[in-house]
Structure formats: structure tokens, C-alpha cells
Design a protein around this motif. Structure first.
Motif, PDB file in Angstrom:
ATOM      1  N   GLU A  62       0.813  -1.218   0.000  1.00  0.00           N
ATOM      2  CA  GLU A  62       0.000   0.000   0.000  1.00  0.00           C
ATOM      3  C   GLU A  62       0.849   1.271   0.000  1.00  0.00           C
ATOM      4  O   GLU A  62       0.437   2.307  -0.545  1.00  0.00           O
ATOM      5  N   VAL A  63       2.035   1.199   0.610  1.00  0.00           N
ATOM      6  CA  VAL A  63       2.866   2.392   0.799  1.00  0.00           C
ATOM      7  C   VAL A  63       4.257   2.178   0.219  1.00  0.00           C
ATOM      8  O   VAL A  63       4.996   1.296   0.657  1.00  0.00           O
ATOM      9  N   ARG A  64       4.616   2.994  -0.788  1.00  0.00           N
ATOM     10  CA  ARG A  64       5.939   2.906  -1.403  1.00  0.00           C
ATOM     11  C   ARG A  64       6.725   4.210  -1.309  1.00  0.00           C
ATOM     12  O   ARG A  64       7.905   4.241  -1.645  1.00  0.00           O
ATOM     13  N   THR A  65       6.077   5.267  -0.858  1.00  0.00           N
ATOM     14  CA  THR A  65       6.732   6.576  -0.788  1.00  0.00           C
ATOM     15  C   THR A  65       6.391   7.256   0.540  1.00  0.00           C
ATOM     16  O   THR A  65       5.362   6.950   1.164  1.00  0.00           O
ATOM     17  N   PRO A  66       7.211   8.207   0.974  1.00  0.00           N
ATOM     18  CA  PRO A  66       6.879   8.936   2.196  1.00  0.00           C
ATOM     19  C   PRO A  66       5.594   9.748   2.067  1.00  0.00           C
ATOM     20  O   PRO A  66       4.851   9.891   3.043  1.00  0.00           O
ATOM     21  N   ARG A  68       2.940   8.890   0.418  1.00  0.00           N
ATOM     22  CA  ARG A  68       1.822   7.946   0.610  1.00  0.00           C
ATOM     23  C   ARG A  68       1.699   7.544   2.082  1.00  0.00           C
ATOM     24  O   ARG A  68       0.596   7.336   2.575  1.00  0.00           O
ATOM     25  N   MET A  69       2.843   7.462   2.796  1.00  0.00           N
ATOM     26  CA  MET A  69       2.790   7.140   4.222  1.00  0.00           C
ATOM     27  C   MET A  69       2.047   8.230   4.977  1.00  0.00           C
ATOM     28  O   MET A  69       1.252   7.952   5.886  1.00  0.00           O
ATOM     29  N   LEU A  70       2.284   9.476   4.598  1.00  0.00           N
ATOM     30  CA  LEU A  70       1.584  10.579   5.245  1.00  0.00           C
ATOM     31  C   LEU A  70       0.092  10.529   4.940  1.00  0.00           C
ATOM     32  O   LEU A  70      -0.737  10.856   5.799  1.00  0.00           O
ATOM     33  N   GLU A  71      -0.259  10.113   3.737  1.00  0.00           N
ATOM     34  CA  GLU A  71      -1.673   9.962   3.386  1.00  0.00           C
ATOM     35  C   GLU A  71      -2.305   8.838   4.201  1.00  0.00           C
ATOM     36  O   GLU A  71      -3.452   8.944   4.642  1.00  0.00           O
ATOM     37  N   HIS A 105      13.636  16.791   1.444  1.00  0.00           N
ATOM     38  CA  HIS A 105      14.456  15.991   0.539  1.00  0.00           C
ATOM     39  C   HIS A 105      13.724  15.562  -0.735  1.00  0.00           C
ATOM     40  O   HIS A 105      14.161  14.634  -1.417  1.00  0.00           O
ATOM     41  N   GLY A 106      12.618  16.211  -1.032  1.00  0.00           N
ATOM     42  CA  GLY A 106      11.891  15.890  -2.249  1.00  0.00           C
ATOM     43  C   GLY A 106      11.367  14.469  -2.290  1.00  0.00           C
ATOM     44  O   GLY A 106      11.185  13.896  -3.364  1.00  0.00           O
ATOM     45  N   GLY A 107      11.132  13.901  -1.122  1.00  0.00           N
ATOM     46  CA  GLY A 107      10.601  12.539  -1.052  1.00  0.00           C
ATOM     47  C   GLY A 107      11.656  11.462  -1.195  1.00  0.00           C
ATOM     48  O   GLY A 107      11.328  10.270  -1.222  1.00  0.00           O
TER      49      GLY A 107
END
Length: 216
Positions: A62-66, A68-71, A105-107
Motif C-alpha cells: 500500500e505504501v511505497r513513498t513517504p 503515501r505514508m503521510l496519506e 528531501h523531495g521525497g
């Protein structure tokens, strides 16, 4: 009893044996990208890789990026990692470091030790794992397994993780430095166990300086 220190020739032979048995060692944590590796390592503090892998199997789908983690959010993250020790504190760290990655850091996960160690929940050991595993840096992360093996074998005796790390960096032949901590972690996890070391099946038995080896 404590082991005597190995000399340079013995240290080289130890890693020669480990390298022959496992030429390309890596972490047992499961991840799909550098961000997921960072999260997994943060979650692995005082937890087993097996436990972390179980907890992140659904999370990392479900989560591959920071971003998306915040979402996903703190509460939903708690639901995924509740089975891991210290899960409440770790959830706060993961959400906080994800926010910093997005905003500063731009993700992307930084490749600098200094920047990594500024992230919540990231200490020297975690930074070393990420630098080594994700970016190929010749760093050595000293966890309980590496600390035990380094002291027990006489490879790099030291009273603190940093002393052991410095000793290993100085003692490990350069050609083995890139994979050294993975070999030592795996050896400590599967052979050189804390309570009942499997000396009878240990490939480095003849090089190891520990005087209290179990019977062959």
C-alpha cells in the motif's frame, strides 16, 4: 572467557571462508525500494526481521513513498505494525521522518550519514544499514549479532558498539568490507547463537579464538 584478538592473517581467512559460503549476502528484511528499506530498518529495532517482514507485507503493498505514508496516517500505520515491539514510538518516528523526507528531501532518502541521522528514529546503526544496503557504502552496522561475533571470535573485541565498529573497519580486509556486516549478522543469527552457539557446524571454527567452543 574472552577471546584473544585475531591477527590480520586470521581475520582475512575468516572472511575468506564466509565469502566462499555466501558470496553475495544481504539483509533478510524485505523491501521494494530505499524508502521501504529505511522504514523496515527503523521498525526492526528490538524486533526480529521475521516479525518486521510479517508486519510490512501488507503495508508495503500500500505504501511505497513517504508522501503515501503521510496519506495513510498514524492510526492506520499503527494497525499494520501493532505486532512489533515499541510500535507506538516507531509509528511516530516513521510518520515524522516521512514528513521530513517530503518537505526537505523531495521525497528521497538522503545518501549522507549526517542527513540520515537527523531523521527521527534513525541512529548510527540504522544509517549504516541504509548506506551499505541501499547505496553500497562500505559501512558496518553493529547490532547485537555483530557485537557478539566480533567479541567472541576475537575479530574486533570492544566494550561498545562504536568500539567494535571502529575495530572492524580497521581489521576487515578492504575487499570484504562491503559485505562484512551482513556476513557477521547472518553468522550470529544462524550459527554463533548467544546461548547455544553451533560451533560443531561453524565454518570459521578453526579461525575463531573463542576458548569456550562447544564440542564438535
Amino acid at each position: 572467557m574472552s577471546a584473544t584478538s585475531l591477527n590480520a592473517r586470521q581475520a582475512g581467512r575468516l572472511f575468506e571462508i564466509l565469502a566462499a559460503a555466501n558470496p553475495a549476502p544481504t539483509t533478510e528484511l524485505r523491501y521494494g525500494n530505499v524508502y521501504q528499506l529505511l522504514v523496515a530498518v527503523v521498525l526492526s529495532a528490538q524486533a526480529t526481521d521475521v516479525g518486521v517482514n510479517k508486519a510490512t507485507a501488507a503495508l508495503f503493498k500500500e505504501v511505497r513513498t513517504p508522501a503515501r505514508m503521510l496519506e495513510l496516517g498514524h492510526d492506520a500505520l499503527l494497525g499494520h505494525i501493532r505486532s512489533i515491539g515499541l510500535f507506538r514510538a516507531k509509528a511516530k518516528h516513521v510518520i515524522a521522518l516521512s514528513r521530513i523526507l517530503v518537505e526537505a528531501h523531495g521525497g528521497k532518502v538522503p545518501r549522507s550519514r549526517e542527513e540520515l541521522e537527523k531523521l527521527p528514529g534513525v541512529g548510527r546503526k540504522t544509517a549504516n544499514v541504509v548506506l551499505n544496503t541501499a547505496f553500497g557504502e562500505p559501512t558496518i552496522a553493529v547490532d547485537t549479532h555483530v557485537f557478539r561475533v566480533a567479541n567472541r571470535t576475537g575479530l574486533a573485541p570492544g566494550a561498545t558498539p562504536r568500539a567494535v565498529e571502529d575495530g572492524l573497519v580497521a581489521r576487515v580486509p578492504k575487499k570484504y568490507l562491503r559485505h562484512a556486516h551482513h556476513w557477521l549478522i547472518l553468522h550470529g543469527r544462524h550459527v554463533c547463537l548467544a546461548r547455544k552457539p553451533r560451533c560443531e557446524s561453524c565454518g570459521i571454527r578453526r579461525v575463531c579464538a573463542w576458548p569456550d567452543k562447544t564440542a564438535a
